[in-house]
Design a protein around this motif. Structure first.
Motif, PDB file in Angstrom:
ATOM      1  N   THR A  54       0.310  -1.537  -0.377  1.00 32.41           N
ATOM      2  CA  THR A  54      -0.126   0.196   0.335  1.00 32.41           C
ATOM      3  C   THR A  54       0.742   0.855   0.271  1.00 32.41           C
ATOM      4  OG1 THR A  54      -2.297   0.967   0.803  1.00 32.41           O
ATOM      5  CG2 THR A  54      -0.079   0.260   2.444  1.00 32.41           C
ATOM      6  N   LEU A  55       0.082   2.349  -0.621  1.00 30.47           N
ATOM      7  CA  LEU A  55       1.273   3.802  -0.627  1.00 30.47           C
ATOM      8  C   LEU A  55       1.356   4.464   1.355  1.00 30.47           C
ATOM      9  CD1 LEU A  55      -0.926   5.258  -3.272  1.00 30.47           C
ATOM     10  CD2 LEU A  55       1.306   4.806  -3.263  1.00 30.47           C
ATOM     11  N   THR A  56       2.305   4.312   0.928  1.00 29.09           N
ATOM     12  CA  THR A  56       2.284   5.569   3.011  1.00 29.09           C
ATOM     13  C   THR A  56       1.856   6.422   2.391  1.00 29.09           C
ATOM     14  OG1 THR A  56       4.613   6.350   2.255  1.00 29.09           O
ATOM     15  CG2 THR A  56       4.628   4.128   2.670  1.00 29.09           C
ATOM     16  N   ALA A  57       1.663   7.330   4.125  1.00 31.18           N
ATOM     17  CA  ALA A  57       1.297   9.021   3.005  1.00 31.18           C
ATOM     18  C   ALA A  57       2.417   9.591   2.814  1.00 31.18           C
ATOM     19  CB  ALA A  57       1.939   9.639   4.663  1.00 31.18           C
ATOM     20  N   ARG A  58       3.779   9.455   2.720  1.00 32.21           N
ATOM     21  CA  ARG A  58       4.681   9.943   1.028  1.00 32.21           C
ATOM     22  C   ARG A  58       4.188   9.845   0.003  1.00 32.21           C
ATOM     23  NH1 ARG A  58      10.286   8.712   3.349  1.00 32.21           N
ATOM     24  NH2 ARG A  58      10.027   9.774   5.129  1.00 32.21           N
ATOM     25  N   GLY A  59       4.494   8.398   0.130  1.00 32.01           N
ATOM     26  CA  GLY A  59       4.038   7.984  -1.455  1.00 32.01           C
ATOM     27  C   GLY A  59       2.754   8.457  -1.919  1.00 32.01           C
ATOM     28  N   LYS A  60       1.582   9.416  -0.760  1.00 30.55           N
ATOM     29  CA  LYS A  60       0.270   9.575  -0.930  1.00 30.55           C
ATOM     30  C   LYS A  60       0.326  11.207  -1.905  1.00 30.55           C
ATOM     31  CE  LYS A  60      -2.643   6.788   0.983  1.00 30.55           C
ATOM     32  NZ  LYS A  60      -3.942   5.984   2.559  1.00 30.55           N
ATOM     33  N   SER A  61       1.433  11.675  -0.628  1.00 26.31           N
ATOM     34  CA  SER A  61       1.964  13.128  -0.701  1.00 26.31           C
ATOM     35  C   SER A  61       2.525  13.294  -2.251  1.00 26.31           C
ATOM     36  CB  SER A  61       2.649  13.400   0.649  1.00 26.31           C
ATOM     37  OG  SER A  61       4.323  13.547  -0.427  1.00 26.31           O
ATOM     38  N   LEU A  62       3.333  12.528  -2.586  1.00 23.41           N
ATOM     39  CA  LEU A  62       3.800  12.301  -4.433  1.00 23.41           C
ATOM     40  C   LEU A  62       2.839  11.891  -5.447  1.00 23.41           C
ATOM     41  CD1 LEU A  62       6.408  12.693  -6.184  1.00 23.41           C
ATOM     42  CD2 LEU A  62       6.217  10.279  -5.951  1.00 23.41           C
ATOM     43  N   LEU A  63       1.446  11.775  -5.258  1.00 21.65           N
ATOM     44  CA  LEU A  63       0.556  11.465  -6.374  1.00 21.65           C
ATOM     45  C   LEU A  63       0.150  12.697  -6.848  1.00 21.65           C
ATOM     46  CD1 LEU A  63      -0.822   8.112  -4.890  1.00 21.65           C
ATOM     47  CD2 LEU A  63       0.172   8.340  -6.421  1.00 21.65           C
ATOM     48  N   PRO A  64      -0.005  13.524  -6.308  1.00 21.75           N
ATOM     49  CA  PRO A  64      -0.671  15.278  -6.898  1.00 21.75           C
ATOM     50  C   PRO A  64       0.047  15.413  -8.135  1.00 21.75           C
ATOM     51  CG  PRO A  64      -0.527  15.242  -4.321  1.00 21.75           C
ATOM     52  CD  PRO A  64      -0.565  13.815  -4.703  1.00 21.75           C
TER      53      PRO A  64
ATOM     54  N   LEU B 134       2.552  13.269  -9.600  1.00 16.86           N
ATOM     55  CA  LEU B 134       3.047  12.346 -10.667  1.00 16.86           C
ATOM     56  C   LEU B 134       1.594  12.917 -11.313  1.00 16.86           C
ATOM     57  CD1 LEU B 134       3.766   9.107  -8.357  1.00 16.86           C
ATOM     58  CD2 LEU B 134       5.596  10.872  -9.773  1.00 16.86           C
ATOM     59  N   TYR B 135       0.612  13.034 -10.858  1.00  9.71           N
ATOM     60  CA  TYR B 135      -0.736  12.870 -11.937  1.00  9.71           C
ATOM     61  C   TYR B 135      -0.496  14.579 -12.738  1.00  9.71           C
ATOM     62  CZ  TYR B 135      -3.169   9.343 -10.421  1.00  9.71           C
ATOM     63  OH  TYR B 135      -3.733   7.781  -9.782  1.00  9.71           O
TER      64      TYR B 135
ATOM     65  N   LEU C 179       2.515  15.880 -13.454  1.00  5.89           N
ATOM     66  CA  LEU C 179       2.885  15.535 -14.954  1.00  5.89           C
ATOM     67  C   LEU C 179       3.139  14.755 -15.774  1.00  5.89           C
ATOM     68  CD1 LEU C 179       6.224  15.365 -15.676  1.00  5.89           C
ATOM     69  CD2 LEU C 179       6.767  13.837 -13.983  1.00  5.89           C
ATOM     70  N   ALA C 180       2.194  13.665 -15.356  1.00  4.00           N
ATOM     71  CA  ALA C 180       1.176  13.215 -17.041  1.00  4.00           C
ATOM     72  C   ALA C 180       0.750  14.087 -17.488  1.00  4.00           C
ATOM     73  CB  ALA C 180       0.920  11.364 -16.183  1.00  4.00           C
ATOM     74  N   GLU C 181      -0.504  14.470 -16.698  1.00  7.05           N
ATOM     75  CA  GLU C 181      -1.547  15.634 -17.827  1.00  7.05           C
ATOM     76  C   GLU C 181      -0.416  16.340 -18.783  1.00  7.05           C
ATOM     77  OE1 GLU C 181      -3.288  18.710 -14.956  1.00  7.05           O
ATOM     78  OE2 GLU C 181      -4.563  16.271 -14.173  1.00  7.05           O
ATOM     79  N   TRP C 182       0.610  17.068 -17.954  1.00  7.28           N
ATOM     80  CA  TRP C 182       1.077  18.124 -18.926  1.00  7.28           C
ATOM     81  C   TRP C 182       2.318  16.603 -20.415  1.00  7.28           C
ATOM     82  CZ3 TRP C 182       6.954  17.963 -20.617  1.00  7.28           C
ATOM     83  CH2 TRP C 182       6.757  18.481 -21.035  1.00  7.28           C
ATOM     84  N   ALA C 183       2.660  15.591 -19.470  1.00  9.58           N
ATOM     85  CA  ALA C 183       3.290  14.882 -20.818  1.00  9.58           C
ATOM     86  C   ALA C 183       2.107  14.123 -21.830  1.00  9.58           C
ATOM     87  CB  ALA C 183       3.484  13.351 -19.834  1.00  9.58           C
ATOM     88  N   SER C 184       1.373  14.306 -21.080  1.00 12.80           N
ATOM     89  CA  SER C 184       0.187  14.229 -22.323  1.00 12.80           C
ATOM     90  C   SER C 184      -0.267  14.871 -23.534  1.00 12.80           C
ATOM     91  CB  SER C 184      -1.591  13.997 -21.929  1.00 12.80           C
ATOM     92  OG  SER C 184      -1.183  12.735 -21.251  1.00 12.80           O
TER      93      SER C 184
END
Length: 116
Positions: free
Chosen positions: A87-97, A99-100, A102-107
């Protein structure tokens, strides 16, 4: 705001480069996004099925590195056969926005960036 270098004469310390070095491989972002989507926690084989083309060796190495970086947690249940969930940790969850975004920018821009 200067965030890339600790002093003007050194490029030894660059937090952005260091983060991209840790998450910029082929599988890390896919693992994190897969853990974020749908039901969590996920077992190893569920991750492998949802991601698809990842080898056992690469998934194992990616999960280990994410755990070492504190981005995911690994829960081992002492059962027969052993059950392991990720499962994602709090630190991992804090990185997700980020990453998303960056994915939008890449698209939006990859077609232009990829021109050779």
């Amino acid at each position: 705001m200067k965030v890339f270098f600790k002093n003007d004469s050194s490029v030894d310390f660059c937090p952005v480069r260091d983060v991209f070095d840790r998450i910029g491989d082929k599988w890390t972002v896919l693992v994190m996004i897969t853990l974020d989507q749908g039901e969590s926690p996920l077992r190893y084989h569920e991750l492998q099925e949802r991601i698809g083309d990842v080898s056992q060796k690469m998934l194992t190495a990616t999960l280990k590195r994410l755990q070492e970086d504190g981005l995911i947690s690994r829960q081992l249940y002492p059962e027969i056969p052993p059950r392991v969930e990720y499962t994602l940790t709090a630190r991992g969850k804090s990185l997700l926005p980020h990453l998303y975004r960056l994915a939008e920018w890449a698209s939006e821009h990859m077609r232009d960036v990829k021109k050779v």
